[in-house]
Each structure stands twice: as C-alpha cells, then as structure tokens.
Design a protein around this motif. Structure first.
Motif, PDB file in Angstrom:
ATOM      1  N   SER A 414     -81.468   1.930  72.924  1.00  0.00           N
ATOM      2  CA  SER A 414     -80.577   2.314  71.833  1.00  0.00           C
ATOM      3  C   SER A 414     -81.324   2.386  70.513  1.00  0.00           C
ATOM      4  CB  SER A 414     -79.415   1.318  71.720  1.00  0.00           C
ATOM      5  OG  SER A 414     -78.658   1.283  72.907  1.00  0.00           O
ATOM      6  N   SER A 415     -82.205   1.425  70.298  1.00  0.00           N
ATOM      7  CA  SER A 415     -82.985   1.413  69.061  1.00  0.00           C
ATOM      8  C   SER A 415     -83.865   2.656  68.961  1.00  0.00           C
ATOM      9  CB  SER A 415     -83.832   0.144  68.990  1.00  0.00           C
ATOM     10  OG  SER A 415     -84.708   0.173  67.886  1.00  0.00           O
ATOM     11  N   ALA A 416     -84.509   3.007  70.077  1.00  0.00           N
ATOM     12  CA  ALA A 416     -85.383   4.182  70.066  1.00  0.00           C
ATOM     13  C   ALA A 416     -84.575   5.458  69.808  1.00  0.00           C
ATOM     14  CB  ALA A 416     -86.121   4.283  71.403  1.00  0.00           C
ATOM     15  N   LEU A 417     -83.395   5.542  70.413  1.00  0.00           N
ATOM     16  CA  LEU A 417     -82.585   6.736  70.239  1.00  0.00           C
ATOM     17  C   LEU A 417     -82.050   6.839  68.808  1.00  0.00           C
ATOM     18  CD1 LEU A 417     -81.733   9.084  72.030  1.00  0.00           C
ATOM     19  CD2 LEU A 417     -79.633   7.841  72.574  1.00  0.00           C
ATOM     20  N   LEU A 418     -81.568   5.720  68.257  1.00  0.00           N
ATOM     21  CA  LEU A 418     -81.064   5.740  66.883  1.00  0.00           C
ATOM     22  C   LEU A 418     -82.173   6.044  65.888  1.00  0.00           C
ATOM     23  CD1 LEU A 418     -78.483   2.810  66.784  1.00  0.00           C
ATOM     24  CD2 LEU A 418     -78.034   5.203  66.274  1.00  0.00           C
ATOM     25  N   GLN A 419     -83.372   5.497  66.109  1.00  0.00           N
ATOM     26  CA  GLN A 419     -84.495   5.807  65.221  1.00  0.00           C
ATOM     27  C   GLN A 419     -84.829   7.292  65.281  1.00  0.00           C
ATOM     28  OE1 GLN A 419     -87.880   3.020  64.751  1.00  0.00           O
ATOM     29  NE2 GLN A 419     -86.906   1.800  66.357  1.00  0.00           N
ATOM     30  N   SER A 420     -84.689   7.882  66.478  1.00  0.00           N
ATOM     31  CA  SER A 420     -84.942   9.316  66.619  1.00  0.00           C
ATOM     32  C   SER A 420     -83.912  10.126  65.816  1.00  0.00           C
ATOM     33  CB  SER A 420     -84.884   9.701  68.100  1.00  0.00           C
ATOM     34  OG  SER A 420     -84.943  11.110  68.248  1.00  0.00           O
ATOM     35  N   ARG A 500     -69.162   5.436  68.635  1.00  0.00           N
ATOM     36  CA  ARG A 500     -69.961   4.237  68.341  1.00  0.00           C
ATOM     37  C   ARG A 500     -71.371   4.633  67.889  1.00  0.00           C
ATOM     38  NH1 ARG A 500     -69.963  -0.707  66.261  1.00  0.00           N
ATOM     39  NH2 ARG A 500     -71.621  -2.018  67.121  1.00  0.00           N
ATOM     40  N   THR A 501     -71.947   5.643  68.507  1.00  0.00           N
ATOM     41  CA  THR A 501     -73.272   6.116  68.096  1.00  0.00           C
ATOM     42  C   THR A 501     -73.222   6.633  66.653  1.00  0.00           C
ATOM     43  OG1 THR A 501     -73.732   6.762  70.382  1.00  0.00           O
ATOM     44  CG2 THR A 501     -75.167   7.674  68.674  1.00  0.00           C
ATOM     45  N   LEU A 502     -72.195   7.411  66.347  1.00  0.00           N
ATOM     46  CA  LEU A 502     -72.050   7.940  64.986  1.00  0.00           C
ATOM     47  C   LEU A 502     -71.876   6.815  63.970  1.00  0.00           C
ATOM     48  CD1 LEU A 502     -69.641  10.929  65.749  1.00  0.00           C
ATOM     49  CD2 LEU A 502     -72.064  11.095  65.149  1.00  0.00           C
ATOM     50  N   LEU A 503     -71.105   5.780  64.326  1.00  0.00           N
ATOM     51  CA  LEU A 503     -70.902   4.660  63.414  1.00  0.00           C
ATOM     52  C   LEU A 503     -72.206   3.927  63.134  1.00  0.00           C
ATOM     53  CD1 LEU A 503     -69.039   2.773  61.806  1.00  0.00           C
ATOM     54  CD2 LEU A 503     -68.638   1.500  63.933  1.00  0.00           C
ATOM     55  N   LEU A 504     -73.006   3.685  64.163  1.00  0.00           N
ATOM     56  CA  LEU A 504     -74.286   2.998  63.968  1.00  0.00           C
ATOM     57  C   LEU A 504     -75.238   3.842  63.123  1.00  0.00           C
ATOM     58  CD1 LEU A 504     -74.798   1.535  67.561  1.00  0.00           C
ATOM     59  CD2 LEU A 504     -74.248   0.264  65.481  1.00  0.00           C
ATOM     60  N   LEU A 505     -75.240   5.164  63.345  1.00  0.00           N
ATOM     61  CA  LEU A 505     -76.087   6.031  62.530  1.00  0.00           C
ATOM     62  C   LEU A 505     -75.615   6.034  61.086  1.00  0.00           C
ATOM     63  CD1 LEU A 505     -78.384   8.079  62.298  1.00  0.00           C
ATOM     64  CD2 LEU A 505     -76.758   9.878  62.959  1.00  0.00           C
ATOM     65  N   ALA A 506     -74.292   6.059  60.870  1.00  0.00           N
ATOM     66  CA  ALA A 506     -73.754   6.028  59.506  1.00  0.00           C
ATOM     67  C   ALA A 506     -74.120   4.721  58.809  1.00  0.00           C
ATOM     68  CB  ALA A 506     -72.233   6.195  59.539  1.00  0.00           C
ATOM     69  N   LYS A 507     -74.101   3.600  59.534  1.00  0.00           N
ATOM     70  CA  LYS A 507     -74.526   2.318  58.964  1.00  0.00           C
ATOM     71  C   LYS A 507     -75.987   2.378  58.528  1.00  0.00           C
ATOM     72  CE  LYS A 507     -71.541  -1.106  61.246  1.00  0.00           C
ATOM     73  NZ  LYS A 507     -71.295  -1.975  60.094  1.00  0.00           N
ATOM     74  N   ALA A 508     -76.807   3.005  59.371  1.00  0.00           N
ATOM     75  CA  ALA A 508     -78.227   3.124  59.034  1.00  0.00           C
ATOM     76  C   ALA A 508     -78.424   3.984  57.790  1.00  0.00           C
ATOM     77  CB  ALA A 508     -78.999   3.714  60.215  1.00  0.00           C
ATOM     78  N   VAL A 509     -77.663   5.081  57.673  1.00  0.00           N
ATOM     79  CA  VAL A 509     -77.764   5.943  56.491  1.00  0.00           C
ATOM     80  C   VAL A 509     -77.290   5.191  55.247  1.00  0.00           C
ATOM     81  CG1 VAL A 509     -76.871   8.050  55.417  1.00  0.00           C
ATOM     82  CG2 VAL A 509     -77.588   8.078  57.809  1.00  0.00           C
ATOM     83  N   GLN A 510     -76.230   4.389  55.372  1.00  0.00           N
ATOM     84  CA  GLN A 510     -75.770   3.578  54.241  1.00  0.00           C
ATOM     85  C   GLN A 510     -76.840   2.593  53.803  1.00  0.00           C
ATOM     86  OE1 GLN A 510     -72.129   1.833  55.639  1.00  0.00           O
ATOM     87  NE2 GLN A 510     -70.874   3.548  54.952  1.00  0.00           N
ATOM     88  N   THR A 511     -77.531   1.995  54.773  1.00  0.00           N
ATOM     89  CA  THR A 511     -78.623   1.061  54.434  1.00  0.00           C
ATOM     90  C   THR A 511     -79.742   1.787  53.706  1.00  0.00           C
ATOM     91  OG1 THR A 511     -78.086  -0.196  56.426  1.00  0.00           O
ATOM     92  CG2 THR A 511     -80.191  -0.661  55.382  1.00  0.00           C
ATOM     93  N   VAL A 512     -80.073   2.991  54.179  1.00  0.00           N
ATOM     94  CA  VAL A 512     -81.081   3.797  53.481  1.00  0.00           C
ATOM     95  C   VAL A 512     -80.601   4.107  52.067  1.00  0.00           C
ATOM     96  CG1 VAL A 512     -82.255   6.026  53.447  1.00  0.00           C
ATOM     97  CG2 VAL A 512     -82.014   4.796  55.600  1.00  0.00           C
ATOM     98  N   GLY A 513     -79.321   4.447  51.918  1.00  0.00           N
ATOM     99  CA  GLY A 513     -78.777   4.773  50.606  1.00  0.00           C
ATOM    100  C   GLY A 513     -78.774   3.589  49.654  1.00  0.00           C
ATOM    101  N   ASN A 514     -78.641   2.366  50.184  1.00  0.00           N
ATOM    102  CA  ASN A 514     -78.697   1.167  49.347  1.00  0.00           C
ATOM    103  C   ASN A 514     -80.116   0.808  48.937  1.00  0.00           C
ATOM    104  OD1 ASN A 514     -75.915   0.618  49.269  1.00  0.00           O
ATOM    105  ND2 ASN A 514     -75.994  -0.366  51.285  1.00  0.00           N
ATOM    106  N   LEU A 515     -81.088   1.469  49.555  1.00  0.00           N
ATOM    107  CA  LEU A 515     -82.523   1.253  49.250  1.00  0.00           C
ATOM    108  C   LEU A 515     -82.931  -0.206  49.436  1.00  0.00           C
ATOM    109  CD1 LEU A 515     -82.873   3.429  45.998  1.00  0.00           C
ATOM    110  CD2 LEU A 515     -83.085   4.134  48.375  1.00  0.00           C
ATOM    111  N   ASP A 516     -82.302  -0.906  50.392  1.00  0.00           N
ATOM    112  CA  ASP A 516     -82.592  -2.318  50.604  1.00  0.00           C
ATOM    113  C   ASP A 516     -82.286  -2.671  52.053  1.00  0.00           C
ATOM    114  OD1 ASP A 516     -83.050  -4.994  50.493  1.00  0.00           O
ATOM    115  OD2 ASP A 516     -81.701  -5.401  48.824  1.00  0.00           O
ATOM    116  N   THR A 517     -83.300  -2.957  52.841  1.00  0.00           N
ATOM    117  CA  THR A 517     -83.099  -3.310  54.248  1.00  0.00           C
ATOM    118  C   THR A 517     -82.729  -4.771  54.422  1.00  0.00           C
ATOM    119  OG1 THR A 517     -85.456  -3.793  54.497  1.00  0.00           O
ATOM    120  CG2 THR A 517     -84.729  -1.563  55.028  1.00  0.00           C
ATOM    121  N   LEU A 518     -83.079  -5.631  53.479  1.00  0.00           N
ATOM    122  CA  LEU A 518     -82.881  -7.073  53.650  1.00  0.00           C
ATOM    123  C   LEU A 518     -81.407  -7.445  53.677  1.00  0.00           C
ATOM    124  CD1 LEU A 518     -85.719  -8.432  51.329  1.00  0.00           C
ATOM    125  CD2 LEU A 518     -85.744  -8.151  53.821  1.00  0.00           C
TER     126      LEU A 518
END
Length: 793
Positions: A414-420, A500-518
């Motif tokens: 799942s991690s590899a696919l979401l990173q892709s 569920r895949t779309l939700l996880l990708l949207a979470k990742a985009v939100q994290t990118v938008g916050n410019l803070d992974t921590l």
C-alpha cells in the motif's frame, strides 16, 4: 426584464429503503424531475439500504413549473431498474418557505395516474340563440409531450370528453406522444345557470390490459359563460391521488430544497450599483480604504457568506476586476490577522471568495491536473491500507500460490502504491505551471506577496507558501480527490475500496500542503511510510509556487502560446457518440460512432481522436436549435440533436448520444448558452426522427414540416462552466444589500465619517432599484386586472 427561477437541490441521503435484490440489499439512485422531465440522475450507491449521496445542484426552472419529484430507483444490470418510491414537492410548498426545506421525507408509492405530463390544445365555446347558451362545444386539436406508457417508447392516445354524466371519445392515434385529432364534441346544456364541469381526459389505449391515464383538464361552465370561448394550450393534470397502504414503509430521503424567484431588470437599472462596487475596488488601488466591500464583509453571516462570495466573484469577473477584488480581500484579512498560523483557515469572506474563484476559473485546470491520476486509481481498484487497525487480509488476497499476505505485506504494498500515486500527482502539479490559468497565477502571486509583506520575519518564512497551499491543496485539490464525482471528475461515486485509496491520497496531499510531515506523523504514525514521498512533494510544491510567482513567463514559450495553454477557449469537451444526417433517413441499426467533441468560443468540432488534426465542425452562429430526442428513436433517453443551416440554406441535424441525463443536460446547457444570441433560431422542432417517410413523433409525412413541439432556448442545468450573467449577479447582490441595509446603517455610526458619502450613494441606489421593482409589480398587477375585466365583459 426577465423572470429567473432557480432551484437549489441537495440530495443528502436515504434510510430504511426496501430490499429489491436477492442479495438482501439494493443499489439505489435518484432521478430528479421537473414536471416529469428528468433533469438529474445521481450516482448509484451499491449494496446499501441507507445510501449517502451528498450531491448538490442549482437548477434553472421555468417560473410556470408545478412539481419537483425525486424518484428513487434500484439499478439492475440484467433487467429493468426497479422503482422504490418517490417524493413530490409542489411549487406552492417551496414558495411558502423562502428559507428552504431541510427535512426527512417519506417515500410514497408511485401512482401511474399521477405520472402525467404534456399539454393539450383545446377550443371550448358556448353556443346558442340570443343571450342564453344552449350547447357546449369542445374542439380537441392536438397534444404534445404526453407521457410514454408503452414498451415502444410512445403511447396510443385518445381523448374522452365528459359533461353532465355523458361522455364522448376521439379516435386513437397510434404510437405518438404528439397526436393530432382535430375533432369536435357537442353537448346540450341542461341548466345554463348551473356551475357544472367539463372534463377533458387523455388516455393511452391498450388492447389487452386496461387503458392508462395520461392526464386531464377541468373547465367551469360559469367561467366559460364569462369568456364565451377559451382556446389555447392547457397543462394536463393528474387524477385524484390515492392513499397507499405502503406509505411510510418505503424508507425516506433527507433533502434540502430552496426555490428563488428573481425579477431581473434591464441592465441600465443595475449600472449605478455595479459602478459603485467597482469604484470601491478601485479606491483600493489608489491607496484609499475599500469602505463598501469592508461593510459587506462585516455584515455577512455564516449562513449567507458563501452565496454572497459567489455573487461578488462572478460580478467582478464580468467587470474584469477579479484580481483587484481578491487583492482587497487579502488585505482586509491580513489586517485582522495577528497569528500567522490561523491565516485563511476561517470561513471568512476572503476564504469563501477565493474558494469560489478557484471553482469558477480553475475547474478545467483541475480536470487536466487530476484526471490521469484519478482515472488510474479507479482502474487499478487495488486494496490500499496503511492503518494496522483497519487492515483486512481477506480484502488484500494472496501474495502467491502458497502464501497468504501478512499485515506487513499489505502495508508495504500500500505504501509503495500510494507513493506512486502521490509522486505522479506532484510531478503533474509541477508541470502544470505551464498551463495554469493566468487569472489563477495572478491571484496566487498577489496572495504570496501580500503575506510576505505582512509577515517578513525569518521565523514566518513558510507562511507565504502555506497561504497559497491552504487554498490550492486544502480547499481545491484535496476535496476533489476525496469526492471526484462532486467535482465532475468521474460520472459515479467510488466504491468502498477506491474511496479509501482516495482518502489516503487526499490526506497525503493535505500533509504536503501543510509543508510539515512531523505534525501528521505524530497524529497518525501509520503515515510514516509515506514520509519520503511527502518530503519530495513539499519540495516540488514550493518549486511550483516559486515558478508561478517569479517565473511567470517561460523562456521557451512566447506569450501568445502561453496564453493559449493557460486560458484556452474550450467551454466543454469529451467523447460522445455521434450521427450526422442531411437528407438521408435514419437507418434501423444504430448509426452512432465515437468522436471527441470540443465546444470552443465559435465552433463545435469533432474528430475520431482527441488530438486529431482532421476534424469536422459546426459554426455556432449557424445553429438554429439544440433539443432532446425521444427515447424510442434510438433506444436511449440521453440523445440530443443540433439543428444547423449550411450556407446553401440546407438544414442539417447532428445527433449526440450522452452517457447519462447529467451529461446530456451539461451539453444542452453549454450549447444553448453559447448560441443564446443566434439569429434565425427555430420556434418549434421535431423531438422524433424522420424515417419510413414520416416523422416518428407526430406522423407528419412532410420532411420540411416545421415541427410539433416548441423549442426550449433556456438552460436546464447550471454548471461551473456556464458563462456569466452580470444582470442576475447584480440582482442577487442588490437583494443581499437590501436585507442588511439596517445593520450597515448601524455600523456607519460606529465608523469614521468618510463612510457617509458611500452609504448615501448606496442607499439611494437601493431605493431606486426598489422603486423599479415596485413599478414592475404594479404593471404586472394592472395587466392581470385588465385580463380579468376582459373576461367579465
């Protein structure tokens, strides 16, 4: 002056629906009808008795409509869809509640005698010697747009005329929803002074089963004595409703509906208001304070702020002042903000306006950016899960022939696919700097520079980037990823796995938008495997923003090419099935072929491939009508026709088959608006096709017959790509300002005296508009009074 009726519909959810499938569940969807004309089809929610749709629409409706009905259906892939039930709301119920309806409504059984539509053309007169009428004559001419009751997609209509216990019937017209009778029926008036009724009923004749009811019209004899004669087209009404034993057992729908009737005055009436608003924006450019817009900002509430923002954005887009308007709102917001971390996170007028602006000006950009990644996720249908508490190994399947996948295997894959997915999306975002619409670029530039000037301290160096990403990622890209159906990226909602895949990708985009992974990884530590892709995405996002702000013009593209890439001129595009005909008759087999259709500013073009250089086209000024086609013609309810004239005067018809009623209405909307100013538009047309030496709708044999139904040049469904209507937006802003005039006056006494001139001008303009509306209403009342007096005399 024009009457505009707009209906807001939000189909929220359903509950306790009956079981229709052998699986013990149902696959429900909704069809919305205005007076039995289908205008909206929601997505199908699979295998549930409590579906959630959450779909919103703004529908243009004729002011004379009677009923809004929502039919809940169960989709079946092998047989005809089952009917679950319906909800009907009369126009009077919507008018009685201007604030709108928001409630659960029980589904009721669909009574065939209530499912009527169409009009009938009648001439009714009283005849007799002297002043006392002795006979009643009813001449039945024709009918149009009757309900389809037979399997062949038509009906076999006849008319039954009733008076004083006696009835007479017309001949049966076979296989037509546009019958022509031209028959007269006469009755003796037993008591000319009695207030009896004349009933004209339309029925569908059936050989084996009982006849189907198609509608009726009632006339009062006393009213006829005042007028002596009535002639015209009359809407067919339903029979008396029957009380069903199933009421309350078919489940219910949660709906939100709001009807708004607006009288839009000629443009000259709104010019002073538009100029005053434009001056308020212009004063900001000269260093003065934007008093009027500031007062509007202060007097909007959470309930109406989104609507006011939409109206202002469209108004200033039409005036060419959208950059100045947004720039001014950014300044107002920054003046009120002391904590940078909360900047543009509230639902302020600035936030709502920017959000509306992105949807109006950036939707085609969003489709080009997200389309490939979203389509790939829907096609892959892979099981993706990072949260160990939610991993279901039975969903993941096997790793091989002899080994069952473990939880670690699922998370790793799942991690590899979401990173892709995330890497593909962020790379596309970086490349989109070339075709990002010019207005979006300029808005982001203004926002970036204003925030940088307001918070120049080194510790706030990320704030200017976050200000841009708070809109671009958090309010635009992420919501579209989570709900692609609501942003018109997909025709249907995602299933549970894809969602569920779309939700996880949207979470990742939100994290990118916050410019803070921590922050994200501390709250949801299972997101840690995505950290490398998120970190790379942050770098790409900053690079994208920097390109927009500092590198607006690429060295390898001249300005003209860049403008065509960014702005484009396409109103709508997509694959459709087409058939083109001139004098040829329609063959019995399906003549449709797949083409890529593009609607631009002046042309409708189509070619076999999306980027093909060979294409055919129709000049928009030559289009004379854009209308629907009867379902029986091609076996599809979603076919439309474009009737155009060539230079030689020869008429040509292009048929387009759409995937759904929503896509059909979107193309109708776009084409009708693009051709709204065409000369020589047709007043009537044939909803059928010409084959077997006659028209299938009315059976006329002359191919050049002008048509049996009236054309509808108005727009059915309002979409995000609709052209602007400046008079309507000015009317809506006027209505809002009138409702907050008292709070504005109170605010004036609390603020500086410089507002006096602005408010004096505003209140004078509002009063002039109120007077103009009052004059129109008085004129309408006088017209109806004169009509009534003419009937009496």
């Amino acid at each position: 002056m024009a009457k505009r009726s707009t209906l807001f519909i939000r189909i929220v959810e359903g509950k306790n629906l009956p079981i229709k499938d052998i699986t013990g569940s149902s696959d429900p969807y909704c069809i919305v009808r205005i007076d039995n004309e289908a205008i909206i089809r929601t997505a199908t929610i699979w295998k549930t008795l409590s579906p959630f749709w959450g779909e919103e629409y703004n529908v243009h409706v004729p002011p004379s409509f009677h009923t809004v009905s929502l039919h809940v259906m169960d989709e079946d892939s092998l047989s005809r869809d089952d009917v679950i039930g319906k909800v009907s709301i009369r126009k009077e119920a919507l008018t009685a509640k201007p604030q709108g309806l928001d409630c659960w409504m029980n589904l009721t059984e669909i009574d065939p005698d209530e499912e009527v539509q169409g009009e009938i053309h009648l001439q009714i007169s009283l005849l007799g010697d002297g002043k006392v009428p002795r006979r009643l004559r009813c001449r039945v001419l024709e009918a149009r747009d009757l309900a389809k009751k037979d399997r062949n997609g038509a009906s076999d209509p006849f008319v039954r005329v009733r008076y004083n216990g006696k009835s007479q019937e017309s001949v049966v017209v076979k296989k037509s929803c546009y019958p022509r009778w031209n028959e007269s029926f006469e009755f003796e008036l037993d008591d000319p002074l009695a207030d009896s009724l004349l009933t004209v009923e339309v029925w569908d004749w059936d050989l084996v089963s009982k006849n189907d009811f198609l509608g009726k019209v009632l006339f009062s004899i006393n009213r006829l004595q005042l007028a002596q004669q009535e002639e015209g087209w009359f809407h067919l009404g339903p029979d008396e409703p029957k009380h069903s034993q199933d009421e309350g057992t078919l489940g219910s729908l949660r709906l939100q509906l709001r009807l708004r009737d607006e009288t839009v005055l000629p443009s000259s009436h709104y010019k002073p208001l538009t100029e005053l608003l434009s001056q308020s924006v212009g004063t900001h450019l000269n260093g003065n304070w934007p008093d009027l817009i500031m007062l509007i900002d202060e007097t909007t509430t959470s309930e109406n702020r989104q609507e006011v923002a939409n109206n202002l954005v469209k108004l200033f887009l039409g005036q060419g002042l959208i950059k100045e308007f947004l720039d001014m709102l950014f300044k107002l917001e920054l003046e009120k903000t002391t904590e940078p971390n909360t900047l543009f996170r509230s639902n302020s007028l600035a936030s709502k306006s920017m959000e509306s602006f992105l949807k109006v000006a950036g939707m085609q950009y969003l489709h080009r950016l997200l389309g490939p990644t979203i389509n790939r996720i829907f096609e892959d249908k892979k099981y993706v899960e990072l949260d160990p508490n939610k991993v279901e190994l039975k969903e993941a399947g096997c790793a091989g022939l002899h080994r069952v996948q473990t939880e670690a295997d699922v998370i790793q894959q799942s991690s590899a696919l979401l990173q892709s997915y995330l890497s593909e999306l962020m790379a596309a975002l970086l490349q989109s700097a070339l075709y990002c619409p010019l207005l979006l670029c300029q808005a982001f530039q203004q926002l970036y520079r204003q925030v940088q000037a307001r918070f120049p301290e080194p510790e706030y160096r990320k704030v200017k980037f976050i200000a841009v990403t708070s809109f671009l990622c958090l309010r635009f890209i992420s919501p579209a990823i989570m709900s692609p159906k609501l942003f018109h990226l997909r025709e249907k909602h995602a299933d549970a796995r894809t969602s569920r895949t779309l939700l996880l990708l949207a979470k990742a985009v939100q994290t990118v938008g916050n410019l803070d992974t921590l922050v994200c990884c501390s709250k949801e530590p299972w997101m840690v495997p995505l950290q490398p892709a998120i970190q790379q995405g942050i770098s790409q996002l900053k690079d994208f923003i920097t390109r927009l702000v500092f590198c607006q013009e690429s060295e390898d593209l001249d300005l003209q090419t860049r403008m065509s890439l960014r702005c484009g001129s396409m109103e709508k595009e997509g694959f459709l099935f087409l058939h083109k005909t001139k004098d040829k008759c329609i063959p019995m087999t399906s003549p449709f072929k797949k083409y890529y259709v593009t609607l631009s500013k002046d042309l409708l073009s189509y070619s076999r491939a999306q980027h093909s250089k060979k294409s055919s086209f129709i000049s928009l000024p030559k289009i004379r009508a854009v209308e629907k086609v009867e379902e029986k013609c091609f076996g599809s309810a979603n076919v439309m026709q474009i009737i155009s004239s060539e230079d030689s005067g020869q008429q040509e018809t292009l048929y387009l088959d759409c995937k759904s009623v929503n896509e059909l209405n979107q193309w109708l909307s776009a084409l009708r608006k693009a051709c709204s100013h065409n000369a020589n538009t047709m007043s009537c047309y044939h909803p059928g096709i010409y084959k077997a030496e006659r028209w299938s709708c009315c059976h006329q044999k002359e191919k050049t017959d002008p048509g049996c139904d009236k054309t509808r040049h108005g727009v059915t469904l309002q979409e995000w790509y609709d052209p602007l209507d400046p008079d309507l937006e000015a009317q809506l802003i006027y209505r809002h300002l009138s409702s907050v005039q008292s709070p504005m006056r109170d605010k004036y006494y609390e603020l500086i005296k410089s507002l006096a001139d602005v408010l004096t001008s505003l209140f004078r303009i509002l009063q002039d508009l109120r007077d103009a509306h009052a004059a129109v209403e008085a004129k309408e009342r006088l017209k109806y009074r004169n009509v009534f007096l003419e009937l009496q005399t």
